[in-house]
Design an enzyme around this catalytic site. Structure first.
Site, PDB file in Angstrom:
ATOM      1  N   HIS A 270       3.508  -0.646   1.735  1.00 17.45           N
ATOM      2  CA  HIS A 270       3.711   0.281   2.850  1.00 17.45           C
ATOM      3  C   HIS A 270       4.097   1.679   2.337  1.00 17.45           C
ATOM      4  O   HIS A 270       3.401   2.644   2.607  1.00 17.45           O
ATOM      5  CB  HIS A 270       4.750  -0.221   3.862  1.00 17.45           C
ATOM      6  CG  HIS A 270       4.425  -1.549   4.441  1.00 17.45           C
ATOM      7  ND1 HIS A 270       3.257  -1.796   5.114  1.00 17.45           N
ATOM      8  CD2 HIS A 270       5.110  -2.725   4.439  1.00 17.45           C
ATOM      9  CE1 HIS A 270       3.229  -3.057   5.496  1.00 17.45           C
ATOM     10  NE2 HIS A 270       4.334  -3.646   5.101  1.00 17.45           N
ATOM     11  N   ASP A 321      -1.873  -7.752   5.612  1.00 21.27           N
ATOM     12  CA  ASP A 321      -0.470  -7.981   5.957  1.00 21.27           C
ATOM     13  C   ASP A 321      -0.289  -9.035   7.048  1.00 21.27           C
ATOM     14  O   ASP A 321      -0.389 -10.232   6.785  1.00 21.27           O
ATOM     15  CB  ASP A 321       0.156  -6.648   6.340  1.00 21.27           C
ATOM     16  CG  ASP A 321       1.682  -6.705   6.444  1.00 21.27           C
ATOM     17  OD1 ASP A 321       2.252  -7.777   6.190  1.00 21.27           O
ATOM     18  OD2 ASP A 321       2.303  -5.686   6.777  1.00 21.27           O
TER      19      ASP A 321
END
Length: 449
Positions: A270, A321
């Site tokens: 991220h 994810d």
């Protein structure tokens, strides 16, 4: 992962990293490409014919397989990452090794249908509810490894240290399944996991919230001793940054740097809310960045500074994810389109650069540096995208990277080859013939019927 001894694949068009070539023969032996022959106008006798555009296999560098069960159920109503997390905990509480195998097998089969040949599984669901140990302390991790093998794709199991709920706080009731009690106990259990065919064992630090500062070095050392990939959720939420600043007087990136976590084998996942100093630290240490745009927008996380990170020296890769979407073409496209929205300018990356993030860079981040490029000696992992679907029809074959990134979707994948073995043929999975039914059955079981 069974490998064919010798085989030739004939690609109507193939992306060879810098260009698209028509008529390419890929000779394969013992799971590797032995020759890449261009200018082969017709399929050689006995060759497997790949109509469309053949690309290197895609690498999903960040996965939580069980999150797939949340698709569509957590999009209702308002909330934040933190409210989403409570729903995620409920799903995690119901998994067993058997049900996790069934779910992950179906999820990894969905990935193969999307052209993904390697997955990085960020695995922290280690123990039974309440933290009780299974007879095999790695029963959940082994279920994931078996699931990847059954779905025909490679896996890097990023076994994750998760020992706290926050700075100075013990795990909450949901997190007892995740925790080994200490980084030392985590290392003892993780050491029992071994590389094997189609499998790499790596490490992960869930976050600076979940591993205390004095234990970060233990995880980093474990990975360094094995030259293993090391991943970490980093600055996904501003609340994490604020809590770290309050506890340690620095940002999470600075904390990781001070405890030896950053480096060329490390990938921050991220990397959303960073300071300029954070970006410089990540870039100067060659720490990678895994962007997960479809999850980051689904959870309203924000848009990370991917261009600045790359300019600073942080290699970019991509992951799906939470599996709100499993489509690496969409992840690549979204990284560029997010920047267009943020800056109101276009062209932050070439299509080729985005495709490399989805392939070669992702494989490197997962410990498969010999995958992601169609070259002699490389792993025989590749995928073929149709050029005659309603999305890709009319595309110029010579603009292969542009077609893949800006026109195609996972639904356009027609073939996926892993280790020389055709796992997907004509859009159908060879090992899990009815993937939608497998997904439905696994998720229904998890929901209790």
């Amino acid at each position: 992962m069974q490998q064919l001894t010798r085989k030739t694949y004939w690609a109507e068009h193939a992306w060879l990293d810098t260009r698209v070539e028509p008529g390419v023969a890929l000779d394969v032996s013992d799971g590797r490409i032995t020759a890449v022959r261009t200018g082969v106008d017709a399929p050689p006798p006995g060759a497997e014919i790949l109509r469309g555009l053949t690309l290197p296999g895609l690498a999903n560098a960040h996965s939580h397989a069980f999150h797939r069960a949340l698709r569509s159920t957590v999009q209702v109503g308002s909330g934040t990452f933190w409210t989403w997390r409570e729903v995620m905990y409920e799903a995690a509480a119901r998994l067993t090794p058997d049900s996790y195998y069934a779910l992950a097998r179906a999820v990894y089969a969905e990935m193969a249908l999307a052209g993904i040949t390697s997955v990085g599984e960020f695995h922290y669901l280690h123990h039974a509810p309440g933290g009780t140990r299974y007879d095999d302390p790695n029963a959940m991790g082994e279920a994931l490894l078996a699931a990847a093998a059954a779905a025909g794709i490679r896996i890097t199991l990023l076994d994750t240290a998760y020992v706290a709920s926050g700075f100075g706080e013990p795990p909450n009731s949901h997190q007892l399944r995740f925790s080994d009690g200490s980084a030392e106990a985590w290392a003892e259990r993780a050491t029992l996991l071994k590389d094997r065919e189609g499998v790499r064992i790596g490490a992960a630090i869930h976050s600076v919230r979940a591993v205390s500062a004095d234990q970060l070095g233990t995880v980093a050392q474990w990975a360094a001793e094995r030259s293993a990939p090391l991943h970490v959720h980093l600055s996904e939420q501003t609340a994490e940054n604020d809590a770290c600043q309050a506890a340690h007087g620095c940002t999470p990136t600075r904390l990781l740097a001070d405890h030896g976590v950053l480096g060329a084998r490390t990938t921050g996942v991220h990397n959303t809310h960073l300071t300029e100093a954070d970006i410089a630290l990540l870039g100067s240490s060659a720490t990678g960045t895994c962007m997960c745009p479809t999850t980051e927008r689904d959870l309203a996380d924000g848009i990370g500074p991917a261009p600045a990170l790359q300019r600073a020296g942080s290699p970019l890769c991509l992951g799906s994810d939470s599996h709100a979407v499993i489509d690496l073409f969409e992840e690549a496209r979204a990284m560029e389109l997010n920047e267009r929205l943020r800056t109101r300018t276009r062209g932050h990356w070439t299509a080729a650069a985005l495709l490399r993030a989805a392939s070669a860079s992702g494989h490197a981040a997962l410990g498969w540096p010999d995958a992601g490029v169609l070259v002699p000696g490389g792993l025989a992992d590749f995928t073929t995208v149709a050029l005659d679907s309603v999305r890709t029809a009319g595309a110029l074959p010579r603009l292969g990277a542009e077609t893949a990134v800006f026109a195609a979707t996972a639904a356009d994948v027609r073939s996926t080859v892993v280790g020389g073995r055709q796992v997907v043929r004509d859009g159908v999975h060879a090992l899990v013939p009815d993937v939608p039914s497998a997904l439905s059955a696994a998720i229904a079981e998890l929901r209790g019927g």
